[in-house]
Design an enzyme around this catalytic site. Structure first.
Site, mmCIF file in Angstrom:
data_model
loop_
_atom_site.group_PDB
_atom_site.id
_atom_site.type_symbol
_atom_site.label_atom_id
_atom_site.label_comp_id
_atom_site.label_asym_id
_atom_site.label_seq_id
_atom_site.Cartn_x
_atom_site.Cartn_y
_atom_site.Cartn_z
ATOM 1 N N THR B 34 60.530 32.787 26.292
ATOM 2 C CA THR B 34 61.163 33.734 25.376
ATOM 3 C C THR B 34 62.331 34.467 26.019
ATOM 4 O O THR B 34 63.342 34.735 25.366
ATOM 5 C CB THR B 34 60.112 34.757 24.900
ATOM 6 O OG1 THR B 34 58.987 34.043 24.400
ATOM 7 C CG2 THR B 34 60.662 35.655 23.806
ATOM 8 N N SER B 81 56.377 27.964 27.363
ATOM 9 C CA SER B 81 55.353 27.937 28.415
ATOM 10 C C SER B 81 54.208 26.992 28.081
ATOM 11 O O SER B 81 53.492 26.549 28.971
ATOM 12 C CB SER B 81 54.830 29.343 28.683
ATOM 13 O OG SER B 81 53.965 29.766 27.663
#
Lengths: 364, 344
Positions: B34, B81
Site C-alpha cells: 500500500t 503482500s
C-alpha cells in the site's frame, strides 16, 4: 490403530504418573532437595488479609485479620514444589491498607538489599497492598543494587475470598523469583499470571482480576501453568545499573509535590507548595498549565525549584516541545505523576541542575 | 511554526555542518504494498490499483530523511503482500546481509504490504545475521491518500535506524510512530492507522516527534544470535496452516499430507483432527499446535507431549509456519523442534 493404542497407553501412563505425583506431594520438600531458595517477605496487603465471609471481595466489611506469612506456607504447600521458602514478617512497615508506608521505604529497601545480597538467596518475594504497590516497586527498582529477582505481589481480593486471586498470584510470584531468567530484569510485579516491569506497572483496576498492566507498553513475561516465560526486558536503567545508592540517601527524601495542571487553575497551590518547603514539583496535565500556574512556575524556578511535567492522558510521553523548553519545565517521559515524583525526589538527592535531571528522566 | 520550533526541528534533522558524503548510509529495500500504491483520487483510502511509485519517489517526498542519511534504494519486488513469500524473502535476507556488512551502512528500511508484513519481518528476524537495525514499514493508506501515513513512517524508520539503542534488538516494525519487535507484532485491523499491535507484550518503543525512545528489548533469539543459516538454501519446506472450528473435517490435513507438506500448523483444532494428525505424523509430517485466539501461549501439557505435538508458544499460526519452515531445514526431531519454539 496400534499407534492410537500406544498413544492411549502413553497418555494413561502419564495421567497415572501425574495422579500419583499429586497424591505423593509432600507439604514441604525433604531436606537436601536442590530447589531454589526464596524468601517470602510480608508487608501485608489484601493477600495477607482474611475477612469473616468469603463474599467480601473488595475488602473486609466485617472484622479483618491480617495473618502472619507462615499462614501462606501452611495454606499453600504447593510452594514447596518450586522453592525452599523462608518467610519474614515486615507488616510493621505497612499502613492500614497493607502498602508499605513511605516513611518505611528506606527500611524496607535496606532489608531487601541484605536479603537479595545474600548468596544463599535465589529470589525475594514481597507481598504488598495493591493500592501502593506500583509506587513502592518503582522506588525499589531505583535503589536496590542487585541482579537477584525481587518480585512484588498483591491480590485484588482478600485471601479469604471465594475465587480469590491471592493463592495463584503468590505461587506464581515464588516461581518467578525462583526462575534464573528473572535475574537482572529489575524489580517485577506479578499478578494475574503476568509479569510486569516495575517502571511501567500500574494499577489498572480497583478490584477486578486484571488489576495491573503496563499502559502503552506491555508485560515482559508470563507465569503460565507450564512455565515462566520472559518475552522482553526493560532497557531503562534500574537496580544493578542505577546510580542511586541506598546508603547515600538522606533520612527523608527532598519534598516534591504533585499539582494538577488545568486550564483555569490559580498559581497558589504551586506557591503554597514552595512556601511549605517543596524542592520539586510535578505538574500533571493533559494540556498546558494555566497562565497563573506558569507565573507560579516562574517564581518557583527563581527559587531553584525543579518542575517536571507528566501527562494526564496516561499513555504516551510528554514530548520535548519548544514551549516546554522555554518554560524550563522538564518532561517526565511517560511516568505516572507518582513515579515521576519518586524519581525526582531521588534525583534531587544528587543534583538540582535541570540538565542533569533531564538526563535522569531520559535514562530511568 | 514559531522560529524557535523551526530551529529545534532543523537542529533535530540537520547534524551540525555535516557534508552529505559523511552521512551514514541507510538502505531502502522496496517490495511493494500500500505504501507504494496509487489510488484514483485522494479519497480512495482502501482502493488503489492505479500503479505504484518506486523507492526514489518516497525518498524525494521526505527530503528531511536525506539530511540524516544517504538513502540507497533497491527494488526487490513491486507486489501486494499476499504475493510475498520465500521467493522474495530469501533474496531479500541475503541482500540485507551483504549490504549491512558495509561499514558505512547504518541499517536498512524495508517497505512491505501490511497483510503479511509480520511474516516477512519475522522471517528476516530469524535469518538476517546482523546487529544493525532493520526496520520494516508499510502504510495503511495509499501514497495518493489524504492524511497518508507512508511518508512519516518512512522518516520514523530512518530515524530509528540511526538511533544507537535500536541496534541488536532484531528486526523492528514501525507504523504509526510505534516500534514493535517482529517477533510479537501483528496486524489487528483491516485499514485503520492504529493497526499494528503486539498483543500482551506491547511495543518496544516509539518514534516520537522529539526523539526515538526504546523501553524494551526482546529476549527471544533473533538476528545475530540465530542458528538458522540460509547458505545453500534455495527453497524452504512446505508448511501449511489448518484452521480449527466447529465440525471442521480432516480433509485439509489429509490433502496436505498427500501433497507432500512437511509440516502443519494447527490453528486450534477439531475432534476430527485427532486421527488425521496421528496418520500425518506416521507419514513423517511434523504437526505444531498453535492457536487462533490472537494472544497467549499454547501451554505445554501432558496431552500435547503424549501426542508428540509441538506447541507454538504465543506465535500466531502464520508466524509459527515461518519458524517451522526454517526449523525443518535443521531437524525433524520433536524435542529439538520444541526447543526451537521455546527459544525463538
Amino acid at each position: 490403530m496400534s499407534t492410537e493404542r500406544a498413544f492411549a497407553a502413553a497418555g494413561a501412563a502419564l495421567l497415572a504418573a501425574a495422579a500419583s505425583a499429586a497424591q505423593e506431594i509432600p507439604p514441604l520438600p525433604p531436606p537436601g532437595i536442590d530447589l531454589p531458595h526464596v524468601v517470602l517477605v510480608s508487608v501485608g496487603g489484601e493477600i495477607a488479609t482474611g475477612c469473616e465471609t468469603p463474599l467480601e471481595l473488595a475488602g473486609c466489611e466485617s472484622a479483618r485479620e491480617t495473618f502472619a506469612p507462615e499462614t501462606w506456607t501452611r495454606d499453600l504447600p504447593d510452594l514447596g514444589l518450586v522453592a525452599r521458602v523462608a518467610t519474614e514478617d515486615l507488616r510493621a512497615f505497612s499502613r492500614a491498607d497493607g502498602s508499605a508506608a513511605p516513611e518505611h521505604w528506606h527500611g524496607l529497601a535496606e532489608r531487601l538489599r541484605q536479603l537479595a545480597g545474600d548468596s544463599a538467596v535465589d529470589g525475594v518475594v514481597v507481598t504488598h497492598g495493591a493500592d501502593g504497590l506500583a509506587d513502592t516497586a518503582f522506588f525499589l527498582n531505583l535503589v536496590l543494587p542487585t541482579r537477584t529477582p525481587v518480585v512484588l505481589v498483591a491480590a485484588q481480593r482478600p485471601w479469604s475470598a471465594v475465587s480469590g486471586d491471592g493463592p495463584l498470584n503468590l505461587y506464581d510470584a515464588v516461581r518467578v523469583a525462583a526462575d534464573p531468567a528473572a535475574a537482572g530484569k529489575g524489580v517485577v510485579v506479578v499478578a494475574n499470571q503476568e509479569v510486569h516491569a516495575a517502571r511501567d506497572a500500574r494499577r489498572t483496576s480497583a478490584y477486578r482480576m486484571d488489576g495491573f498492566g503496563s499502559v502503552d507498553l506491555g508485560l515482559i513475561g508470563v507465569a503460565d501453568p507450564d512455565i515462566v516465560r520472559f518475552f522482553t526486558e526493560p532497557t531503562r536503567r534500574h537496580t544493578h545499573r542505577s546510580e542511586f545508592e541506598l546508603a547515600a540517601l538522606p533520612e527523608a527524601l527532598p519534598a516534591v509535590e504533585i499539582v494538577a495542571a488545568v486550564p483555569d487553575a490559580p498559581g497558589r497551590l504551586i506557591d503554597a507548595s514552595v512556601a511549605a518547603g517543596a524542592k520539586g514539583l510535578v505538574v500533571d496535565g493533559a494540556g498546558g498549565l494555566s497562565g497563573g500556574q506558569l507565573e507560579a512556575v516562574r517564581r518557583a524556578h527563581d527559587q531553584g525549584i525543579v518542575v517536571v511535567a507528566t501527562s494526564a492522558t496516561r499513555g504516551g510521553r510528554v514530548p520535548e516541545t519548544s514551549a516546554l523548553s522555554e518554560s524550563g519545565i522538564i518532561p517526565g517521559d511517560n511516568l505516572t505523576p507518582g513515579k515521576a515524583r519518586t524519581l525526582l525526589r531521588l534525583a534531587l538527592t544528587k543534583t538540582s541542575d535541570p540538565v542533569e535531571i533531564r538526563r535522569i528522566f531520559g535514562e530511568y | 511554526m514559531s522560529r524557535i520550533q523551526a530551529a529545534a526541528v532543523a537542529a533535530l534533522l540537520l547534524p551540525a555542518a555535516t557534508e552529505a558524503q559523511e552521512l551514514p548510509v541507510v538502505k531502502l529495500f522496496t517490495t511493494g504494498g500500500t505504501i507504494q500504491s496509487l489510488g484514483k483520487d485522494r479519497l480512495k483510502l482502501a482502493e488503489y490499483r492505479e500503479g505504484r511509485i518506486d523507492g526514489a519517489t518516497i525518498v524525494e517526498a521526505v527530503p528531511e530523511a536525506s539530511r540524516l542519511a544517504r538513502i540507497e534504494v533497491e527494488a526487490i519486488s513491486a507486489v501486494s503482500s499476499t504475493r510475498m513469500g520465500a521467493e522474495q524473502g530469501l533474496p531479500l535476507a541475503r541482500q540485507l546481509m551483504t549490504e549491512l556488512e558495509r561499514p558505512e551502512v547504518a541499517g536498512a528500511v524495508v517497505t512491505h504490504g501490511t497483510t503479511t508484513l509480520e511474516e516477512t519481518a519475522y522471517f528476516l528476524h530469524l535469518t538476517v545475521r546482523t546487529t544493525k537495525p532493520v526496520v520494516v514499514i508499510g502504510s495503511m493508506r495509499p501514497w495518493t491518500a489524504v492524511s497518508r501515513d507512508g511518508p512519516l513512517n518512512f522518516l520514523g524508520a530512518v530515524r530509528t535506524v540511526l538511533t544507537p539503542e535500536a541496534a541488536g534488538k532484531g528486526v523492528l516494525v514501525l507504523l504509526n510512530d510505534t516500534i514493535h519487535s517482529a517477533r510479537f507484532v501483528t496486524k489487528r485491523h483491516t485499514y485503520h492507522i492504529e493497526t499494528f499491535v503486539s498483543p500482551d507484550v506491547g511495543p518496544l518503543g516509539f518514534a516520537d516527534a522529539d526523539r526515538v525512545v526504546l523501553y524494551r528489548s526482546p529476549v527471544t533469539r533473533h538476528t545475530a544470535d540465530t542458528e538458522f543459516d540460509l547458505d545453500g538454501i534455495e527453497e524452504l519446506p512446505q508448511v501449511d496452516v489448518v484452521y480449527g472450528y466447529q465440525e471442521a473435517s480432516r480433509a485439509p490435513i489429509d490433502a496436505l499430507v498427500k501433497e507432500g507438506a512437511k509440516g502443519i500448523i494447527l490453528a486450534d483444532g477439531s475432534p476430527a483432527y485427532r486421527n488425521a494428525v496421528l496418520e500425518a505424523q506416521a507419514a513423517g509430517v511434523v504437526v505444531v499446535q498453535g492457536s487462533r485466539k490472537g494472544s497467549g501461549r499454547v501451554v505445554l501439557s501432558d496431552r500435547t507431549a503424549a501426542r508428540s505435538e509441538i506447541t507454538a508458544d504465543n506465535l500466531h499460526p502464520q508466524k509459527a509456519r515461518i519458524l517451522l519452515r526454517l526449523a525443518l531445514t535443521r531437524t525433524t526431531d520433536a524435542r529439538e523442534l520444541q526447543r526451537i519454539f521455546n527459544e525463538y
